[in-house]
Design a protein around this motif. Structure first.
Motif, PDB file in Angstrom:
ATOM      1  N   LYS A  76       0.975  -1.110   0.170  1.00 37.16           N
ATOM      2  CA  LYS A  76      -0.135   0.014  -0.082  1.00 37.16           C
ATOM      3  C   LYS A  76       0.978   1.144   0.038  1.00 37.16           C
ATOM      4  CE  LYS A  76      -3.623  -2.799   0.925  1.00 37.16           C
ATOM      5  NZ  LYS A  76      -4.622  -3.239  -0.285  1.00 37.16           N
ATOM      6  N   ASP A  77       0.086   2.291  -0.260  1.00 37.29           N
ATOM      7  CA  ASP A  77       1.230   3.734   0.030  1.00 37.29           C
ATOM      8  C   ASP A  77       1.145   4.123   1.157  1.00 37.29           C
ATOM      9  OD1 ASP A  77       2.569   5.673  -1.429  1.00 37.29           O
ATOM     10  OD2 ASP A  77       0.953   6.717  -2.003  1.00 37.29           O
ATOM     11  N   ILE A  78       1.618   3.441   2.189  1.00 39.05           N
ATOM     12  CA  ILE A  78       1.801   3.934   3.449  1.00 39.05           C
ATOM     13  C   ILE A  78       3.086   4.172   4.016  1.00 39.05           C
ATOM     14  CG2 ILE A  78       1.088   3.533   5.996  1.00 39.05           C
ATOM     15  CD1 ILE A  78      -1.198   4.052   4.186  1.00 39.05           C
ATOM     16  N   HIS A  79       3.843   5.353   4.768  1.00 37.40           N
ATOM     17  CA  HIS A  79       5.036   5.281   5.076  1.00 37.40           C
ATOM     18  C   HIS A  79       5.090   5.708   6.502  1.00 37.40           C
ATOM     19  CE1 HIS A  79       4.194   9.704   5.418  1.00 37.40           C
ATOM     20  NE2 HIS A  79       3.646   9.801   4.414  1.00 37.40           N
ATOM     21  N   THR A  80       3.893   6.203   7.248  1.00 40.72           N
ATOM     22  CA  THR A  80       4.064   6.083   8.767  1.00 40.72           C
ATOM     23  C   THR A  80       2.785   5.650   9.250  1.00 40.72           C
ATOM     24  OG1 THR A  80       5.249   8.206   8.296  1.00 40.72           O
ATOM     25  CG2 THR A  80       4.281   7.889  10.572  1.00 40.72           C
ATOM     26  N   VAL A  81       2.843   5.134  10.378  1.00 44.28           N
ATOM     27  CA  VAL A  81       1.706   4.311  11.188  1.00 44.28           C
ATOM     28  C   VAL A  81       1.940   4.995  12.583  1.00 44.28           C
ATOM     29  CG1 VAL A  81       0.840   2.447  12.190  1.00 44.28           C
ATOM     30  CG2 VAL A  81       1.676   2.651   9.725  1.00 44.28           C
ATOM     31  N   PHE A  82       0.983   5.595  13.177  1.00 41.09           N
ATOM     32  CA  PHE A  82       0.916   6.126  14.638  1.00 41.09           C
ATOM     33  C   PHE A  82       0.182   5.011  15.246  1.00 41.09           C
ATOM     34  CE2 PHE A  82       1.430  10.071  11.944  1.00 41.09           C
ATOM     35  CZ  PHE A  82       2.733  10.226  12.571  1.00 41.09           C
ATOM     36  N   LEU A  83       0.670   4.991  16.470  1.00 40.17           N
ATOM     37  CA  LEU A  83      -0.271   4.495  17.594  1.00 40.17           C
ATOM     38  C   LEU A  83      -0.523   5.342  18.693  1.00 40.17           C
ATOM     39  CD1 LEU A  83       2.555   2.426  16.512  1.00 40.17           C
ATOM     40  CD2 LEU A  83       1.467   0.855  18.323  1.00 40.17           C
ATOM     41  N   ARG A  84      -1.677   5.288  18.949  1.00 35.36           N
ATOM     42  CA  ARG A  84      -2.376   6.278  20.101  1.00 35.36           C
ATOM     43  C   ARG A  84      -2.907   5.312  21.056  1.00 35.36           C
ATOM     44  NH1 ARG A  84      -7.989   9.352  18.952  1.00 35.36           N
ATOM     45  NH2 ARG A  84      -8.612   7.216  19.313  1.00 35.36           N
ATOM     46  N   ILE A  85      -2.018   5.302  22.169  1.00 37.86           N
ATOM     47  CA  ILE A  85      -2.488   4.243  23.299  1.00 37.86           C
ATOM     48  C   ILE A  85      -2.713   5.139  24.519  1.00 37.86           C
ATOM     49  CG2 ILE A  85      -1.454   2.468  24.541  1.00 37.86           C
ATOM     50  CD1 ILE A  85       0.557   1.712  22.301  1.00 37.86           C
ATOM     51  N   ARG A  86      -3.685   4.669  25.153  1.00 42.99           N
ATOM     52  CA  ARG A  86      -4.413   5.386  26.360  1.00 42.99           C
ATOM     53  C   ARG A  86      -3.296   5.078  27.561  1.00 42.99           C
ATOM     54  NH1 ARG A  86     -10.760   4.298  27.732  1.00 42.99           N
ATOM     55  NH2 ARG A  86     -11.404   4.979  25.573  1.00 42.99           N
ATOM     56  N   LYS A  87      -2.982   6.264  28.366  1.00 37.32           N
ATOM     57  CA  LYS A  87      -2.015   6.124  28.968  1.00 37.32           C
ATOM     58  C   LYS A  87      -2.174   5.126  30.206  1.00 37.32           C
ATOM     59  CE  LYS A  87      -0.350  10.845  28.741  1.00 37.32           C
ATOM     60  NZ  LYS A  87       1.135  10.936  28.509  1.00 37.32           N
ATOM     61  N   GLU A  88      -3.478   4.720  30.461  1.00 37.32           N
ATOM     62  CA  GLU A  88      -3.353   3.663  31.487  1.00 37.32           C
ATOM     63  C   GLU A  88      -3.565   2.153  31.146  1.00 37.32           C
ATOM     64  OE1 GLU A  88      -7.853   4.513  30.099  1.00 37.32           O
ATOM     65  OE2 GLU A  88      -6.003   5.965  30.673  1.00 37.32           O
ATOM     66  N   ASN A  89      -3.404   2.081  29.602  1.00 39.43           N
ATOM     67  CA  ASN A  89      -3.464   0.775  29.014  1.00 39.43           C
ATOM     68  C   ASN A  89      -2.113   0.339  28.818  1.00 39.43           C
ATOM     69  OD1 ASN A  89      -3.663  -1.401  27.330  1.00 39.43           O
ATOM     70  ND2 ASN A  89      -4.845  -0.327  25.750  1.00 39.43           N
ATOM     71  N   VAL A  90      -1.878  -0.319  30.091  1.00 39.01           N
ATOM     72  CA  VAL A  90      -0.155  -0.702  30.534  1.00 39.01           C
ATOM     73  C   VAL A  90       0.031  -1.958  29.531  1.00 39.01           C
ATOM     74  CG1 VAL A  90       1.573  -1.828  32.018  1.00 39.01           C
ATOM     75  CG2 VAL A  90      -0.191   0.177  32.667  1.00 39.01           C
ATOM     76  N   LYS A  91      -0.855  -2.912  29.363  1.00 37.82           N
ATOM     77  CA  LYS A  91      -0.560  -3.988  28.129  1.00 37.82           C
ATOM     78  C   LYS A  91      -0.204  -3.287  26.883  1.00 37.82           C
ATOM     79  CE  LYS A  91      -3.287  -8.154  29.931  1.00 37.82           C
ATOM     80  NZ  LYS A  91      -4.568  -8.633  29.577  1.00 37.82           N
ATOM     81  N   SER A  92      -0.943  -2.699  26.388  1.00 41.84           N
ATOM     82  CA  SER A  92      -0.686  -2.342  24.963  1.00 41.84           C
ATOM     83  C   SER A  92       0.688  -1.449  24.722  1.00 41.84           C
ATOM     84  CB  SER A  92      -1.887  -1.326  24.478  1.00 41.84           C
ATOM     85  OG  SER A  92      -2.849  -2.090  24.395  1.00 41.84           O
ATOM     86  N   LYS A  93       0.752  -0.485  26.002  1.00 39.91           N
ATOM     87  CA  LYS A  93       2.171   0.072  25.865  1.00 39.91           C
ATOM     88  C   LYS A  93       3.293  -0.770  25.795  1.00 39.91           C
ATOM     89  CE  LYS A  93       1.352   3.318  29.080  1.00 39.91           C
ATOM     90  NZ  LYS A  93       1.575   4.569  29.881  1.00 39.91           N
ATOM     91  N   ARG A  94       3.411  -1.728  26.668  1.00 38.16           N
ATOM     92  CA  ARG A  94       4.152  -2.693  26.997  1.00 38.16           C
ATOM     93  C   ARG A  94       4.622  -3.548  25.674  1.00 38.16           C
ATOM     94  NH1 ARG A  94       3.206  -4.813  32.114  1.00 38.16           N
ATOM     95  NH2 ARG A  94       1.709  -6.096  31.086  1.00 38.16           N
ATOM     96  N   ALA A  95       3.224  -4.019  25.132  1.00 36.68           N
ATOM     97  CA  ALA A  95       3.539  -4.563  23.728  1.00 36.68           C
ATOM     98  C   ALA A  95       4.113  -3.883  22.658  1.00 36.68           C
ATOM     99  CB  ALA A  95       2.091  -5.120  23.397  1.00 36.68           C
ATOM    100  N   ALA A  96       3.591  -2.365  22.507  1.00 39.46           N
ATOM    101  CA  ALA A  96       4.407  -1.605  21.580  1.00 39.46           C
ATOM    102  C   ALA A  96       5.852  -1.238  21.849  1.00 39.46           C
ATOM    103  CB  ALA A  96       3.738  -0.438  21.620  1.00 39.46           C
ATOM    104  N   GLN A  97       6.077  -0.965  23.205  1.00 35.33           N
ATOM    105  CA  GLN A  97       7.561  -0.838  23.416  1.00 35.33           C
ATOM    106  C   GLN A  97       8.398  -2.275  23.151  1.00 35.33           C
ATOM    107  OE1 GLN A  97       6.841   0.566  27.218  1.00 35.33           O
ATOM    108  NE2 GLN A  97       7.000   2.978  26.528  1.00 35.33           N
ATOM    109  N   LYS A  98       7.853  -3.183  23.110  1.00 36.34           N
ATOM    110  CA  LYS A  98       8.691  -4.558  22.809  1.00 36.34           C
ATOM    111  C   LYS A  98       9.204  -4.451  21.367  1.00 36.34           C
ATOM    112  CE  LYS A  98       6.811  -7.956  26.126  1.00 36.34           C
ATOM    113  NZ  LYS A  98       5.769  -8.931  25.990  1.00 36.34           N
ATOM    114  N   LEU A  99       8.541  -3.827  20.424  1.00 36.30           N
ATOM    115  CA  LEU A  99       8.703  -3.899  19.026  1.00 36.30           C
ATOM    116  C   LEU A  99       9.923  -2.903  18.907  1.00 36.30           C
ATOM    117  CD1 LEU A  99       5.009  -3.955  17.682  1.00 36.30           C
ATOM    118  CD2 LEU A  99       6.703  -5.682  18.077  1.00 36.30           C
ATOM    119  N   GLN A 100      10.967  -3.156  18.225  1.00 34.78           N
ATOM    120  CA  GLN A 100      12.085  -2.535  17.847  1.00 34.78           C
ATOM    121  C   GLN A 100      11.654  -1.324  16.792  1.00 34.78           C
ATOM    122  OE1 GLN A 100      15.379  -4.953  17.047  1.00 34.78           O
ATOM    123  NE2 GLN A 100      15.469  -6.137  18.734  1.00 34.78           N
ATOM    124  N   TYR A 101      10.799  -1.464  16.251  1.00 33.74           N
ATOM    125  CA  TYR A 101      10.580  -0.362  15.103  1.00 33.74           C
ATOM    126  C   TYR A 101       9.541   0.592  15.457  1.00 33.74           C
ATOM    127  CZ  TYR A 101       7.237  -4.130  14.247  1.00 33.74           C
ATOM    128  OH  TYR A 101       6.486  -5.140  14.307  1.00 33.74           O
TER     129      TYR A 101
END
Length: 182
Positions: free
Chosen positions: A109-134
């Motif tokens: 597809k013609d995508i170059h940037t993907v943003f993640l908007r994660i609720r500050k209290e959503n610890v599970k999602s933040k931890r999962a995102a931070q595990k990804l080196q990219y």
């Protein structure tokens, strides 16, 4: 692992989505399976218009277990939304689905940037995102967007996945896998 969205799976997905550990963090909240069916129809129409890209995440046997979508697509960028049913969390589906979906977005597809908007209290999602080196924090490099997403009552952390960083990290991972196979 990923497949095109299908209206026949909306009942199964709805049952997984309404779990108390999932529902608060889902972007498209439906009060009934009928409403979820209607929302999915709308999502498929948005995909036809190029505003959204959405896939169903499946387990090892092809059963629907969640969704991954890119919303609000504009100028080659959009917001990632992922949810996985509670019985399937912590089993590696999230990372695998993200890698497959991002590969499609960046290289088909013609995508170059993907943003993640994660609720500050959503610890599970933040931890999962931070595990990804990219994944990198985007608060400093996109201050106007950070302020915009935090204009309401709910507060978010902002991360982004740039195409070039995703490519470098995954190419490096693939090279290491090939070396180990030899």
């Amino acid at each position: 692992m990923l497949k095109l969205r299908d209206l026949s799976e909306t009942n199964d997905l709805y049952e997984l989505m309404i779990h108390p550990s999932v529902f608060p963090y889902v972007r498209q909240k439906a009060a009934s399976s009928e409403e979820y069916l209607f929302m999915t129809k709308q999502l498929l129409e948005e995909e036809q218009l190029g505003k959204t890209i959405s896939r169903t995440i499946t387990d090892d046997w092809g059963q629907p277990i969640g969704t991954i979508s890119l919303f609000d697509i504009q100028d080659g960028a959009g917001f990632l939304g992922t949810w996985i049913g509670a019985p399937f969390q912590g089993k590696g589906y999230n990372q695998a689905a993200k890698k497959q979906f991002l590969t499609e977005l960046f290289f088909e597809k013609d995508i170059h940037t993907v943003f993640l908007r994660i609720r500050k209290e959503n610890v599970k999602s933040k931890r999962a995102a931070q595990k990804l080196q990219y994944v990198i924090c985007a608060k400093e490099c996109h201050p106007a967007l950070y302020e915009e997403i935090n204009a309401g009552e709910i507060q978010y952390d902002l991360f982004k996945i740039p195409k070039d960083l995703f490519y470098i990290v995954t190419a490096n991972e693939n090279s290491k896998e090939e070396e180990q196979a030899m």
